[in-house]
Write an enzyme that holds these catalytic residues in place. Structure first.
Site, mmCIF file in Angstrom:
data_model
loop_
_atom_site.group_PDB
_atom_site.id
_atom_site.type_symbol
_atom_site.label_atom_id
_atom_site.label_comp_id
_atom_site.label_asym_id
_atom_site.label_seq_id
_atom_site.Cartn_x
_atom_site.Cartn_y
_atom_site.Cartn_z
ATOM 1 N N SER A 236 43.554 33.720 36.914
ATOM 2 C CA SER A 236 44.081 34.589 37.946
ATOM 3 C C SER A 236 44.704 35.837 37.315
ATOM 4 O O SER A 236 44.017 36.571 36.616
ATOM 5 C CB SER A 236 45.076 33.804 38.807
ATOM 6 O OG SER A 236 45.341 34.441 40.023
ATOM 7 N N ASP A 454 36.488 32.789 46.217
ATOM 8 C CA ASP A 454 37.884 32.916 45.790
ATOM 9 C C ASP A 454 38.633 33.887 46.695
ATOM 10 O O ASP A 454 38.243 35.043 46.827
ATOM 11 C CB ASP A 454 37.936 33.415 44.335
ATOM 12 C CG ASP A 454 39.281 33.173 43.691
ATOM 13 O OD1 ASP A 454 40.309 33.488 44.322
ATOM 14 O OD2 ASP A 454 39.316 32.682 42.545
ATOM 15 N N HIS A 484 40.523 28.929 44.927
ATOM 16 C CA HIS A 484 40.930 29.800 43.829
ATOM 17 C C HIS A 484 40.593 29.145 42.495
ATOM 18 O O HIS A 484 40.930 27.990 42.276
ATOM 19 C CB HIS A 484 42.439 30.043 43.936
ATOM 20 C CG HIS A 484 42.977 31.094 43.020
ATOM 21 N ND1 HIS A 484 42.289 32.246 42.717
ATOM 22 C CD2 HIS A 484 44.150 31.157 42.337
ATOM 23 C CE1 HIS A 484 43.026 32.992 41.896
ATOM 24 N NE2 HIS A 484 44.150 32.352 41.656
#
Length: 515
Positions: A236, A454, A484
């Site tokens: 991320s 995502d 995610h």
């Protein structure tokens, strides 16, 4: 002001799926004093400049890890240590701060080196997350020392707390999509108050917690850990950190995996719009899975949010479910497809006038425990991202963005549109850049893993990171999935490709797709 959607820590979703897993950070000693000038991302110590031996020759005193404010002590296989790093990277021989590290030594004999993990946020605690996440990396743990840390400004590494638990709870009643001048004034007053609280807590450190500063900390870790090359797994927001590291230290790049890739070409408003589009896409996929049309289902949710905005829902705890908390509760289960049934139940209850389940989801996302205590990852997230982001949209500029954001997402667009102005409003320290620099000519191939479903780091960012890194550097691996991140989400194709790259240096064909 509520914790808005940025590059959210991986542990937000994990909290919903694994009882007892804390992604929060703890309060550490603060670097006191007045806020200084931020280190420039380009003017800091050049990558080729030798550092003082007092830094590079440090001997880490690894010992048993202790419990921290928001996390229990991990098992005996984990060791912790403290690394000294410069407060100001333009003055590497000057004052230092402490960075808290954690590791599990390689279990096999054929050791490659250290594999450093960053779990996103910004603001995610590596000390609390790695022991949980390591269950996904047993193969990697045979040949790597698994290493993570609390980045500067996070948890045990000079962590920041910007306001009290009572102040956080009070802020959750604010209207995050202001409808009147009075609500707008309260919204921006709260944002300014938050920044002042951060300044009081962080002091001098507030100007030195940028992603660029942390990338330089990483290369110091590499040297002190004795690794000739950096082997890294960024998730991320950790992918932005990895891109900046590769730009600063292209010759030191070993095997880098970037999973759930952020878009380096997007500025702060661009990221917010990307996320509006990404979360709406995930919500549409969820709605279709329940047999609803995306447009019709979104309209029902918008109507529900309007009712909650006008009159917050009661909950079993006696607290009220506000619009801000309802939106946060909606966002939380979109991080994992396995959580979609929970969203169905929470929405059904809210339609019947009971906000208890959506409130529970919001509390998990906001790192609020049963006693009403909030962890500080939210605070660190904002301090770091506002030092990074040079862009400071005004209220009027945000209002002009709203139609575009609402088109991208009728559900999440208004919140994220206002957030472009509210997040860093009246921030005490200037931001460093409009967009991060991730070009890394001459670096070894870097594996970029993108998930087409995502919500937080939309898939399009993977291609843009590959383009930014440069030809022959960014290698794309695509997973046609939901939620995610992609690694350790059930795809043998993704996991085996990533493991082959990290363990054997096998670079897959650029553009490989796992379905």
């Amino acid at each position: 002001m509520a914790r808005f959607v940025r590059w959210t820590a991986l542990t937000a979703a994990a909290a919903l799926l694994a009882a007892g897993c804390s992604g929060g950070s703890s309060d550490g000693d603060k670097a006191g004093g007045e806020t200084g000038s931020p280190s420039s991302p380009t003017a800091s110590t050049d990558a080729a400049t030798p550092l003082p031996s007092s830094l590079t020759s440090q001997k880490l005193d690894w010992g048993r890890c202790k419990a921290t404010g928001d996390s229990s002590a991990p098992g005996d296989e984990w060791q912790c240590a403290t690394l000294k790093a410069p407060l100001d990277w333009t003055k590497p021989a000057g004052r230092t701060i402490d960075l808290a590290l954690i590791r599990a030594k390689a279990s096999g004999d054929d050791r490659i080196g250290s594999l450093l993990f960053n779990f996103g946020g910004p603001g995610s605690s590596g000390l609390s997350t790695l022991p949980w996440y390591a269950s996904n990396t047993s193969e990697l743990g045979e040949r790597y020392d698994l290493v993570s840390w609390d980045p500067r400004g996070v948890g045990a590494s000079e962590g920041v707390r910007c306001r009290s638990d009572k102040e956080i709870e009070a802020s959750e009643s604010l209207d995050i999509t202001p409808d009147t001048p009075t609500e707008e004034t309260a919204y921006f007053r709260d944002a300014a108050t938050f920044g002042k609280g951060c300044q009081k807590s962080a002091g001098t450190l507030m100007a030195h917690v940028s992603t660029t500063d942390t990338a330089r900390d990483m290369d110091l870790m590499r040297q002190v850990l004795g690794d000739p090359k950096m082997h890294y797994f960024g998730i991320s927001y950790g992918t932005e950190l990895g891109g900046i590291y590769a730009h600063l230290f292209p010759k030191n790049v070993g095997r880098l995996v970037l999973d759930a890739v952020s878009d380096p070409s997007a500025d702060a408003a661009g990221h917010a719009e990307n996320q509006a589009r990404g979360f709406q896409r995930a919500l549409n996929n969820y709605l279709k899975s329940t047999g609803q049309g995306a447009e019709e289902g979104s309209r029902k949710i918008v109507d529900l949010l309007k009712r909650i905005d006008a009159g917050p829902l009661p909950t079993s705890s006696g607290r009220k479910l506000t619009e801000a908390l309802a939106l946060t509760g909606l966002i939380m289960p979109l991080y994992s497809e396995a959580s979609w049934p929970t969203l169905t139940s929470a929405l059904a209850a809210a339609e019947e006038g009971d906000g208890t389940q959506l409130l529970a989801l919001a509390d998990q996302y906001n790192d609020r425990d049963a006693s009403g205590h909030y962890a500080t990852g939210n605070h660190s997230q904002r301090v770091i991202s506002c030092l990074d982001d040079k862009q400071r949209p005004t209220a009027e500029e945000a209002k002009k963005l709203l139609p575009r954001f609402e088109k991208a997402s009728p559900v999440f667009g208004p919140m994220l549109g206002w957030d472009t102005a509210g997040w860093c409003h009246d921030w005490p320290v200037a931001g460093q850049y409009d967009t991060p620099e991730a070009s890394a000519p001459g670096a070894a191939p870097i594996l970029l893993v993108g998930n087409t479903g995502d919500p937080a780091t939309p898939y399009e960012g993977t291609r843009r990171m590959a383009d930014e890194l440069g030809k022959g550097v960014g290698v794309m691996l695509t997973w046609k999935g939901e939620g995610h991140t992609a690694y350790a989400k059930g795809s043998d194709c993704v996991d085996s490709t990533v493991n082959a790259y990290l363990l054997r240096g096998t670079v897959p064909e650029d553009g490989k797709v796992c379905s």
